[in-house]
Design a protein around this motif. Sequence first.
Motif, short mmCIF file in Angstrom:
data_model
loop_
_atom_site.label_atom_id
_atom_site.label_comp_id
_atom_site.label_asym_id
_atom_site.label_seq_id
_atom_site.Cartn_x
_atom_site.Cartn_y
_atom_site.Cartn_z
N PHE A 32 0.84 -1.20 0.00
CA PHE A 32 0.00 0.00 0.00
C PHE A 32 0.87 1.25 0.00
CE2 PHE A 32 -3.67 2.56 0.91
CZ PHE A 32 -3.22 3.56 1.77
N VAL A 33 0.51 2.22 -0.84
CA VAL A 33 1.26 3.47 -0.92
C VAL A 33 0.41 4.64 -0.42
CG1 VAL A 33 2.36 5.11 -2.50
CG2 VAL A 33 2.68 2.64 -2.83
N ALA A 34 -0.80 4.77 -0.96
CA ALA A 34 -1.66 5.89 -0.58
C ALA A 34 -3.10 5.56 -0.95
CB ALA A 34 -1.23 7.18 -1.28
N GLY A 35 -4.05 6.21 -0.26
CA GLY A 35 -5.46 5.99 -0.55
C GLY A 35 -6.26 7.24 -0.31
N ILE A 36 -7.44 7.29 -0.92
CA ILE A 36 -8.32 8.44 -0.77
C ILE A 36 -9.76 7.98 -0.88
CG2 ILE A 36 -8.28 9.01 -3.25
CD1 ILE A 36 -8.27 12.01 -2.35
N THR A 37 -10.66 8.64 -0.15
CA THR A 37 -12.09 8.32 -0.22
C THR A 37 -12.81 9.42 -0.99
OG1 THR A 37 -12.52 9.47 1.85
CG2 THR A 37 -12.04 7.12 1.98
N THR A 38 -14.06 9.12 -1.36
CA THR A 38 -14.82 10.09 -2.14
C THR A 38 -15.69 10.98 -1.28
OG1 THR A 38 -16.62 8.51 -2.43
CG2 THR A 38 -14.96 8.61 -4.16
N ARG B 209 -12.39 0.09 -4.10
CA ARG B 209 -13.24 -0.76 -3.28
C ARG B 209 -14.40 0.07 -2.77
NH1 ARG B 209 -13.11 -0.74 2.15
NH2 ARG B 209 -13.44 -2.99 2.21
N TYR B 210 -15.47 -0.62 -2.38
CA TYR B 210 -16.58 0.03 -1.68
C TYR B 210 -16.15 0.23 -0.23
CZ TYR B 210 -19.33 -1.54 -5.68
OH TYR B 210 -19.80 -1.75 -6.94
N GLY B 211 -16.46 1.42 0.29
CA GLY B 211 -16.15 1.66 1.69
C GLY B 211 -14.88 2.45 1.89
N SER B 212 -14.24 2.26 3.01
CA SER B 212 -13.10 3.09 3.40
C SER B 212 -11.77 2.52 2.91
CB SER B 212 -13.09 3.24 4.93
OG SER B 212 -13.04 1.97 5.53
N ILE B 213 -10.73 3.28 3.16
CA ILE B 213 -9.38 2.88 2.75
C ILE B 213 -8.94 1.66 3.54
CG2 ILE B 213 -6.96 3.61 2.64
CD1 ILE B 213 -8.07 6.54 2.58
N ARG B 214 -8.31 0.73 2.85
CA ARG B 214 -7.73 -0.44 3.48
C ARG B 214 -6.30 -0.59 3.00
NH1 ARG B 214 -11.54 -0.06 6.29
NH2 ARG B 214 -13.12 -1.64 6.78
N TYR B 215 -5.46 -1.23 3.84
CA TYR B 215 -4.07 -1.42 3.49
C TYR B 215 -3.79 -2.76 2.81
CZ TYR B 215 -3.65 2.31 6.94
OH TYR B 215 -3.80 3.48 7.66
N ASP B 216 -4.74 -3.67 2.90
CA ASP B 216 -4.57 -5.01 2.37
C ASP B 216 -5.09 -5.07 0.93
OD1 ASP B 216 -5.42 -8.32 3.69
OD2 ASP B 216 -4.67 -7.71 1.73
#
Length: 124
Positions: free
Chosen positions: A47-53, A100-107
């Motif tokens: 995992f590097v980075a994530g963002i939600t809408t 993915r649906y929902g929040s940020i995950r690291y897996d």
Amino acid sequence: QVQLVESGGGLVQAGGSLRLSCAASGRTFSSNAMGWFRQAPGKEHVFVAGITTWSGGSTDYAYFVKSRFTIFRANGKNTAVLQMNSLKPEDTGVYYCAARYGSIRYDRYEYNYWGQGTQVTVSS
């Protein structure tokens, strides 16, 4: 179905910058998370980075890219952009966009949709 297409990889010298984009199309969804993972040769996806809408787009970063990488959304939230500054040789790898649906995950196994990947090579 959701389709993700990455662009923007390439070769850069250490200390340089690159910008990756991930365009989502198809059955896009209003409450989702988009993430960037990278895979170095012979290694697992990391995992590097994530963002939600929602909520203005909350973000999260791996400790090894904080203060160097920035993730944000563009084009009405259907595009996730990863701005990479102060690149290091250890940042080399194939970068994948995932959603993915929902929040940020690291897996990586928690993400339903994946792009084809884009190569980033940082020379020393």
